[in-house]
Design a protein around this motif. Structure first.
Motif, PDB file in Angstrom:
ATOM      1  N   LYS A   1       6.215  11.769  -8.893  1.00  0.00           N
ATOM      2  CA  LYS A   1       6.493  12.869  -9.817  1.00  0.00           C
ATOM      3  C   LYS A   1       5.235  13.685 -10.097  1.00  0.00           C
ATOM      4  O   LYS A   1       5.262  14.928 -10.102  1.00  0.00           O
ATOM      5  CB  LYS A   1       7.079  12.323 -11.122  1.00  0.00           C
ATOM      6  N   ALA A   2       4.119  12.988 -10.343  1.00  0.00           N
ATOM      7  CA  ALA A   2       2.866  13.682 -10.664  1.00  0.00           C
ATOM      8  C   ALA A   2       2.411  14.570  -9.518  1.00  0.00           C
ATOM      9  O   ALA A   2       1.806  15.634  -9.738  1.00  0.00           O
ATOM     10  CB  ALA A   2       1.782  12.658 -11.001  1.00  0.00           C
ATOM     11  N   ALA A   3       2.711  14.156  -8.271  1.00  0.00           N
ATOM     12  CA  ALA A   3       2.308  14.941  -7.101  1.00  0.00           C
ATOM     13  C   ALA A   3       3.349  15.978  -6.713  1.00  0.00           C
ATOM     14  O   ALA A   3       3.144  16.724  -5.743  1.00  0.00           O
ATOM     15  CB  ALA A   3       2.034  14.000  -5.930  1.00  0.00           C
ATOM     16  N   GLY A   4       4.472  16.023  -7.443  1.00  0.00           N
ATOM     17  CA  GLY A   4       5.532  16.973  -7.121  1.00  0.00           C
ATOM     18  C   GLY A   4       6.180  16.710  -5.778  1.00  0.00           C
ATOM     19  O   GLY A   4       6.540  17.640  -5.044  1.00  0.00           O
ATOM     20  N   LEU A   5       6.384  15.436  -5.457  1.00  0.00           N
ATOM     21  CA  LEU A   5       6.889  15.044  -4.137  1.00  0.00           C
ATOM     22  C   LEU A   5       8.317  14.498  -4.172  1.00  0.00           C
ATOM     23  O   LEU A   5       8.749  13.817  -3.242  1.00  0.00           O
ATOM     24  CB  LEU A   5       5.956  13.994  -3.519  1.00  0.00           C
ATOM     25  N   GLN A   6       9.054  14.804  -5.238  1.00  0.00           N
ATOM     26  CA  GLN A   6      10.394  14.240  -5.379  1.00  0.00           C
ATOM     27  C   GLN A   6      11.307  14.594  -4.204  1.00  0.00           C
ATOM     28  O   GLN A   6      12.210  13.834  -3.872  1.00  0.00           O
ATOM     29  CB  GLN A   6      11.045  14.693  -6.690  1.00  0.00           C
ATOM     30  N   GLN A   7      11.074  15.737  -3.579  1.00  0.00           N
ATOM     31  CA  GLN A   7      11.904  16.154  -2.447  1.00  0.00           C
ATOM     32  C   GLN A   7      11.403  15.589  -1.114  1.00  0.00           C
ATOM     33  O   GLN A   7      12.045  15.787  -0.078  1.00  0.00           O
ATOM     34  CB  GLN A   7      11.933  17.689  -2.368  1.00  0.00           C
ATOM     35  N   TYR A   8      10.271  14.889  -1.176  1.00  0.00           N
ATOM     36  CA  TYR A   8       9.659  14.399   0.058  1.00  0.00           C
ATOM     37  C   TYR A   8       9.644  12.875   0.167  1.00  0.00           C
ATOM     38  O   TYR A   8       9.707  12.335   1.271  1.00  0.00           O
ATOM     39  CB  TYR A   8       8.215  14.911   0.166  1.00  0.00           C
ATOM     40  N   VAL A   9       9.508  12.185  -0.960  1.00  0.00           N
ATOM     41  CA  VAL A   9       9.422  10.719  -0.954  1.00  0.00           C
ATOM     42  C   VAL A   9      10.610  10.140  -1.711  1.00  0.00           C
ATOM     43  O   VAL A   9      10.855  10.514  -2.868  1.00  0.00           O
ATOM     44  CB  VAL A   9       8.110  10.223  -1.601  1.00  0.00           C
ATOM     45  N   ARG A  10      11.317   9.236  -1.081  1.00  0.00           N
ATOM     46  CA  ARG A  10      12.512   8.646  -1.689  1.00  0.00           C
ATOM     47  C   ARG A  10      12.396   7.127  -1.707  1.00  0.00           C
ATOM     48  O   ARG A  10      12.145   6.503  -0.675  1.00  0.00           O
ATOM     49  CB  ARG A  10      13.760   9.041  -0.896  1.00  0.00           C
TER      50      ARG A  10
ATOM     51  N   ARG B   1       5.349   2.615 -11.135  1.00  0.00           N
ATOM     52  CA  ARG B   1       4.088   3.288 -10.827  1.00  0.00           C
ATOM     53  C   ARG B   1       4.250   4.263  -9.668  1.00  0.00           C
ATOM     54  O   ARG B   1       3.737   5.391  -9.716  1.00  0.00           O
ATOM     55  CB  ARG B   1       2.994   2.268 -10.486  1.00  0.00           C
ATOM     56  N   LEU B   2       4.977   3.853  -8.635  1.00  0.00           N
ATOM     57  CA  LEU B   2       5.198   4.743  -7.493  1.00  0.00           C
ATOM     58  C   LEU B   2       6.015   5.962  -7.896  1.00  0.00           C
ATOM     59  O   LEU B   2       5.731   7.093  -7.464  1.00  0.00           O
ATOM     60  CB  LEU B   2       5.890   3.984  -6.358  1.00  0.00           C
ATOM     61  N   THR B   3       7.035   5.735  -8.744  1.00  0.00           N
ATOM     62  CA  THR B   3       7.852   6.848  -9.230  1.00  0.00           C
ATOM     63  C   THR B   3       6.994   7.866  -9.981  1.00  0.00           C
ATOM     64  O   THR B   3       7.145   9.087  -9.807  1.00  0.00           O
ATOM     65  CB  THR B   3       8.985   6.325 -10.140  1.00  0.00           C
ATOM     66  N   GLU B   4       6.089   7.352 -10.796  1.00  0.00           N
ATOM     67  CA  GLU B   4       5.191   8.237 -11.555  1.00  0.00           C
ATOM     68  C   GLU B   4       4.232   8.992 -10.635  1.00  0.00           C
ATOM     69  O   GLU B   4       3.963  10.181 -10.835  1.00  0.00           O
ATOM     70  CB  GLU B   4       4.414   7.417 -12.585  1.00  0.00           C
TER      71      GLU B   4
ATOM     72  N   GLY C   1       0.782  -1.231   0.000  1.00  0.00           N
ATOM     73  CA  GLY C   1       0.000   0.000   0.000  1.00  0.00           C
ATOM     74  C   GLY C   1       0.814   1.281   0.000  1.00  0.00           C
ATOM     75  O   GLY C   1       0.377   2.289   0.580  1.00  0.00           O
ATOM     76  N   PHE C   2       1.965   1.292  -0.675  1.00  0.00           N
ATOM     77  CA  PHE C   2       2.818   2.480  -0.625  1.00  0.00           C
ATOM     78  C   PHE C   2       2.211   3.683  -1.343  1.00  0.00           C
ATOM     79  O   PHE C   2       2.616   4.818  -1.092  1.00  0.00           O
ATOM     80  CB  PHE C   2       4.215   2.172  -1.178  1.00  0.00           C
ATOM     81  N   GLU C   3       1.223   3.444  -2.221  1.00  0.00           N
ATOM     82  CA  GLU C   3       0.566   4.597  -2.829  1.00  0.00           C
ATOM     83  C   GLU C   3      -0.198   5.409  -1.784  1.00  0.00           C
ATOM     84  O   GLU C   3      -0.373   6.627  -1.927  1.00  0.00           O
ATOM     85  CB  GLU C   3      -0.351   4.165  -3.986  1.00  0.00           C
ATOM     86  N   LEU C   4      -0.639   4.747  -0.691  1.00  0.00           N
ATOM     87  CA  LEU C   4      -1.249   5.473   0.420  1.00  0.00           C
ATOM     88  C   LEU C   4      -0.243   6.408   1.066  1.00  0.00           C
ATOM     89  O   LEU C   4      -0.586   7.519   1.484  1.00  0.00           O
ATOM     90  CB  LEU C   4      -1.792   4.500   1.473  1.00  0.00           C
ATOM     91  N   ALA C   5       1.002   5.938   1.163  1.00  0.00           N
ATOM     92  CA  ALA C   5       2.059   6.786   1.733  1.00  0.00           C
ATOM     93  C   ALA C   5       2.285   8.014   0.855  1.00  0.00           C
ATOM     94  O   ALA C   5       2.442   9.132   1.369  1.00  0.00           O
ATOM     95  CB  ALA C   5       3.351   5.979   1.872  1.00  0.00           C
ATOM     96  N   VAL C   6       2.289   7.809  -0.462  1.00  0.00           N
ATOM     97  CA  VAL C   6       2.490   8.937  -1.378  1.00  0.00           C
ATOM     98  C   VAL C   6       1.345   9.938  -1.241  1.00  0.00           C
ATOM     99  O   VAL C   6       1.560  11.158  -1.145  1.00  0.00           O
ATOM    100  CB  VAL C   6       2.616   8.450  -2.839  1.00  0.00           C
TER     101      VAL C   6
END
Length: 397
Positions: free
Chosen positions: A279-288, A273-276, A242-247
Motif C-alpha cells: 500500500k505504501a508503495a502504491g502497488l495494489q494493482q501490481y502485487v497480489r 507487514r507486506l500488505t502495508e 524475502g517477499f519484501e524484496l519482491a515488493v
C-alpha cells in the motif's frame, strides 16, 4: 508382517515440508508398511490429502488442554490439581515470548510442552520426525522405536537454532536426513561427530501428478490484463522467503514502465507487514497476496515467470514444481541456490537485493529468446524424483 512406521510433523498447513510428506505418503508401499501419523495440530491445507491407509493419531487430552489459551489452560490444570502442568504452561508462554528468535524459543520451551505429552505406548519399527525442532525432540524422547530418523528441511545454519541443544537429540537418532547436498555439507560441518548419520533424500515430486493437477484450472486464474507479464511466487509469508524484496523490485519494475502483475501464494505472519508495504508503495494493482491454494499448479502453469526471493532454502519443492511445468525461473543467490537450478540454463540466480531481482525479471521479460531456451531445456529433462523413496526404504531396512 508389515513394519510399523510413525511419521511426526507439527501440522499439514501449507509448506514445502508438508507437501513433501504428502508426496512421500502418496507413493509409500502400504503392502509393506503400517503407517501412523502424529501431528501437534490437526488443521491444515493438506489434511484432506492424507492417504486413507494412514492412521492419524489422536492428540493426548493433556496436550489439548496445554495448548488452549493460557488463562483457560492454567485454570483448568489448577482445578484438576495439576500445579506442575499449570506452571509449565506459564513457562512455555514465557520462554516463547522473551526469546528474540522463534527457533530458540521453540527449543527452550520444548521441555515445558513435553510435560503434557506422555510417552507413546506402541512400539514402532521406525519413527520418522519429518521436520526439525519439535518433531525431532518428540521422536527422541516420546517414541519407542527400533530406528529413529530426523529430517532437516533447511540450511541448518540459517535456522537460528542452538546446535548444542540439538546435538543432544541428534545423538539419539539413527539417521539424520536432509534435502540437498549443500544442506548435507552444512550439517556435517556443524555436527562433525554425527556425519556418518547424515543422508540426503531429495523431496519427492511426481511430474505426472503435477501436470494432471495443473489442468484443473481451465479459466484465466490471474485475470490477466492486456499484455502484462504474470510473475508467481509460492511460499509462507515469513522473513525467510524475502517477499519484501519482491515488493521493492516491483516498484523498480513499475518505474521501468513494465506491464506486469506479481502474485504470491501463501499465508503467514508477514501478511500485514507486506500488505502495508504494498500500500505504501502504491502497488495494489501490481502485487497480489492470493492466500493459500490447495492446488497451486494451475497458477504455476499459467504464469510467465516463477520467482523465489528467499534468504535461505533447503531444497524448495515449489522451484522443482515450476521446473516440471517448464517455467523460466528467477531465484536469489541463497546458499543452496545452485542445488536448485543451473544459472543461465534453467533460470537466473541473482543477488539478494531488489535491484538485482528487478533486472533479472526485466531480462526474462525482454529477452524472449533466453526465456524460451530455458523452457525448452526444462521440457527435455527427467525431473521426477519418485525413486528417492528407495533411499528411505534402505534406511528402514
Amino acid at each position: 508382517m508389515k513394519k510399523k512406521l510413525l511419521f511426526i510433523i507439527p501440522s499439514l498447513s501449507a509448506g514445502g515440508a508438508e507437501r513433501s510428506l504428502i508426496n512421500l505418503l502418496a507413493i509409500l508401499d502400504f503392502k509393506k508398511y503400517e503407517v501412523d501419523l502424529f501431528m501437534f495440530n490437526h488443521e491444515g491445507l493438506f489434511m484432506e490429502l492424507i492417504p486413507e491407509d494412514v492412521h492419524v493419531l489422536p492428540l493426548p487430552e493433556s496436550y489439548n488442554r496445554f495448548v488452549m489459551p493460557i488463562r483457560y489452560s492454567v485454570s483448568k490444570f489448577l482445578m484438576d490439581k495439576k500445579a506442575v502442568l499449570a506452571y509449565n504452561r506459564i513457562m512455555f508462554s514465557y520462554k516463547n515470548k522473551v526469546s528474540n528468535n522463534v527457533s530458540i524459543g521453540e527449543q527452550k520451551s520444548w521441555k515445558y510442552m513435553a510435560s503434557a505429552i506422555e510417552k507413546m505406548n506402541k512400539k514402532y519399527d521406525a519413527a520418522i520426525a519429518f521436520l526439525e525442532k519439535t518433531s525431532i525432540y518428540f521422536c527422541a524422547e516420546k517414541v519407542d522405536a527400533v530406528k529413529k530418523i530426523g529430517w532437516v528441511h533447511n540450511d541448518y545454519d540459517k535456522l537460528g537454532m542452538d546446535p548444542f541443544f540439538d546435538l543432544n537429540y541428534f545423538e539419539k537418532l539413527d539417521h539424520i536426513v536432509t534435502v540437498s547436498e549443500e544442506c548435507g555439507h552444512i550439517l556435517k560441518r556443524r555436527f562433525p561427530n554425527q556425519d556418518k548419520k547424515i543422508e540426503v533424500i531429495h523431496n519427492i515430486v511426481s511430474p505426472k501428478v503435477i501436470k494432471q493437477l495443473s489442468e484443473k484450472g481451465t479459466h484465466d486464474v490471474f485475470g490477466r490484463r492486456g499484455k502484462e507479464t504474470v510473475i508467481l511466487s509460492i511460499g509462507r509469508l515469513h522473513t525467510q522467503k524475502g517477499f519484501e524484496l519482491a515488493v521493492e523490485a516491483c516498484s523498480l519494475l513499475k518505474d521501468m514502465g513494465i506491464q506486469f502483475q506479481w502474485n504470491i501464494i501463501g499465508e503467514g505472519e508477514e501478511r500485514q507487514r507486506l500488505t502495508e508495504l504494498i500500500k505504501a508503495a502504491g502497488l495494489q494493482q501490481y502485487v497480489r497476496l492470493l492466500g493459500l491454494k490447495s492446488n497451486p499448479y494451475p497458477y504455476v502453469k499459467q504464469a510467465d515467470i516463477y520467482a523465489q526471493t528467499s534468504r535461505f532454502e533447503g531444497k524448495s519443492i515449489a522451484i522443482d514444481e515450476a521446473k516440471i511445468l517448464n517455467k523460466p525461473i528467477l531465484i536469489t543467490n541463497f546458499s543452496t541456490a545452485k542445488d536448485q537450478i543451473v544459472d543461465g540454463v534453467e533460470g537466473l540466480i541473482v543477488e539478494m537485493n531488489a535491484e538485482a531481482v528487478a533486472l533479472g525479471i526485466s531480462e526474462l521479460i525482454h529477452n524472449q529468446r533466453i526465456s524460451k531456451q530455458m523452457c525448452e531445456h526444462l521440457s527435455q529433462l527427467q525431473l521426477g524424483t519418485e525413486e528417492e523413496i528407495n533411499k528411505l526404504y534402505s534406511l528402514l531396512g
